[in-house]
Design a protein around this motif. Structure first.
Motif, short mmCIF file in Angstrom:
data_model
loop_
_atom_site.label_atom_id
_atom_site.label_comp_id
_atom_site.label_asym_id
_atom_site.label_seq_id
_atom_site.Cartn_x
_atom_site.Cartn_y
_atom_site.Cartn_z
N ALA A 146 0.83 -1.21 0.00
CA ALA A 146 0.00 0.00 0.00
C ALA A 146 0.87 1.26 0.00
CB ALA A 146 -0.93 0.00 1.21
N ILE A 147 1.89 1.28 0.83
CA ILE A 147 2.79 2.43 0.91
C ILE A 147 3.64 2.51 -0.36
CG2 ILE A 147 4.77 3.42 2.15
CD1 ILE A 147 3.54 2.18 4.73
N GLY A 148 4.03 1.37 -0.88
CA GLY A 148 4.85 1.32 -2.10
C GLY A 148 6.29 1.03 -1.79
N SER A 149 6.84 0.02 -2.43
CA SER A 149 8.22 -0.39 -2.15
C SER A 149 9.22 0.74 -2.38
CB SER A 149 8.60 -1.60 -3.01
OG SER A 149 8.52 -1.28 -4.38
N GLU A 150 8.90 1.64 -3.31
CA GLU A 150 9.80 2.75 -3.61
C GLU A 150 9.88 3.76 -2.46
OE1 GLU A 150 5.70 3.87 -5.02
OE2 GLU A 150 6.92 2.07 -5.07
N ASN A 151 8.96 3.65 -1.50
CA ASN A 151 8.93 4.58 -0.37
C ASN A 151 9.56 3.99 0.89
OD1 ASN A 151 7.65 6.70 -1.78
ND2 ASN A 151 5.75 5.55 -1.68
N PHE A 152 10.23 2.86 0.75
CA PHE A 152 11.00 2.26 1.83
C PHE A 152 12.47 2.39 1.45
CE2 PHE A 152 6.92 0.50 2.64
CZ PHE A 152 6.88 0.27 4.01
N VAL A 153 13.22 3.12 2.24
CA VAL A 153 14.63 3.37 1.94
C VAL A 153 15.49 3.04 3.16
CG1 VAL A 153 14.10 5.12 0.20
CG2 VAL A 153 14.42 5.82 2.56
N GLN A 154 16.79 2.97 2.95
CA GLN A 154 17.72 2.51 3.99
C GLN A 154 18.10 3.57 5.01
OE1 GLN A 154 18.80 -0.67 4.50
NE2 GLN A 154 17.21 -1.10 2.98
N ASN A 155 18.18 4.84 4.60
CA ASN A 155 18.69 5.85 5.53
C ASN A 155 18.07 7.22 5.24
OD1 ASN A 155 20.34 7.18 3.43
ND2 ASN A 155 21.55 5.29 3.54
N ILE A 156 18.38 8.17 6.08
CA ILE A 156 17.80 9.51 5.97
C ILE A 156 18.21 10.21 4.67
CG2 ILE A 156 19.63 10.66 7.28
CD1 ILE A 156 15.85 11.49 7.40
N HIS A 157 19.40 9.94 4.19
CA HIS A 157 19.85 10.56 2.94
C HIS A 157 18.99 10.09 1.77
CE1 HIS A 157 23.23 12.22 5.07
NE2 HIS A 157 23.54 11.01 5.51
N GLU A 158 18.71 8.79 1.73
CA GLU A 158 17.83 8.25 0.68
C GLU A 158 16.40 8.77 0.86
OE1 GLU A 158 18.07 4.00 0.40
OE2 GLU A 158 20.25 4.03 0.33
N ALA A 159 15.98 8.93 2.11
CA ALA A 159 14.64 9.45 2.37
C ALA A 159 14.49 10.87 1.86
CB ALA A 159 14.33 9.38 3.87
N LEU A 160 15.51 11.68 2.07
CA LEU A 160 15.47 13.06 1.58
C LEU A 160 15.47 13.10 0.06
CD1 LEU A 160 17.87 14.72 4.15
CD2 LEU A 160 15.38 15.01 4.00
N GLN A 161 16.24 12.22 -0.56
CA GLN A 161 16.25 12.14 -2.03
C GLN A 161 14.88 11.74 -2.54
OE1 GLN A 161 18.95 14.00 -2.76
NE2 GLN A 161 19.17 12.67 -4.53
N ARG A 162 14.27 10.76 -1.88
CA ARG A 162 12.93 10.31 -2.29
C ARG A 162 11.92 11.43 -2.10
NH1 ARG A 162 9.77 8.20 -5.66
NH2 ARG A 162 7.87 7.35 -4.79
N ALA A 163 12.01 12.14 -0.99
CA ALA A 163 11.08 13.24 -0.73
C ALA A 163 11.18 14.33 -1.78
CB ALA A 163 11.35 13.82 0.67
N LYS A 164 12.38 14.57 -2.29
CA LYS A 164 12.55 15.58 -3.34
C LYS A 164 11.78 15.25 -4.61
CE LYS A 164 17.07 17.26 -1.91
NZ LYS A 164 18.50 17.37 -2.25
N THR A 165 11.54 13.96 -4.84
CA THR A 165 10.78 13.56 -6.04
C THR A 165 9.31 13.96 -5.93
OG1 THR A 165 10.19 11.32 -5.31
CG2 THR A 165 12.33 11.60 -6.42
#
Length: 69
Positions: A48-67
């Motif tokens: 439901a959340i989407g596999s692309e929205n599960f990341v390993q660390n805060i740096h990846e989370a910030l990169q994902r959020a920028k999208t």
């Protein structure tokens, strides 16, 4: 970095996700361990959340959020 998640934890995460959806807020989950991830997959919440929205660390989370911008 929670070592495991029980049914009440999955339920709480599900409610949080639904609240995010209601407010049109994108959810990115980072640093989740193997066992909690398995619990979310078994519950269907991972999909439901989407596999692309599960990341390993805060740096990846910030990169994902920028999208989302």
């Amino acid at each position: 970095e929670v070592p495991l998640v029980d049914a009440s934890g999955v339920y709480a995460m599900s409610r949080f996700y639904k609240a995010c959806q209601k407010r049109q807020v994108k959810l990115v989950v980072c640093g989740i361990g193997h066992r909690p991830l398995k619990a979310l997959k078994n519950s269907g919440l991972y999909e439901a959340i989407g596999s692309e929205n599960f990341v390993q660390n805060i740096h990846e989370a910030l990169q994902r959020a920028k999208t989302f911008l």
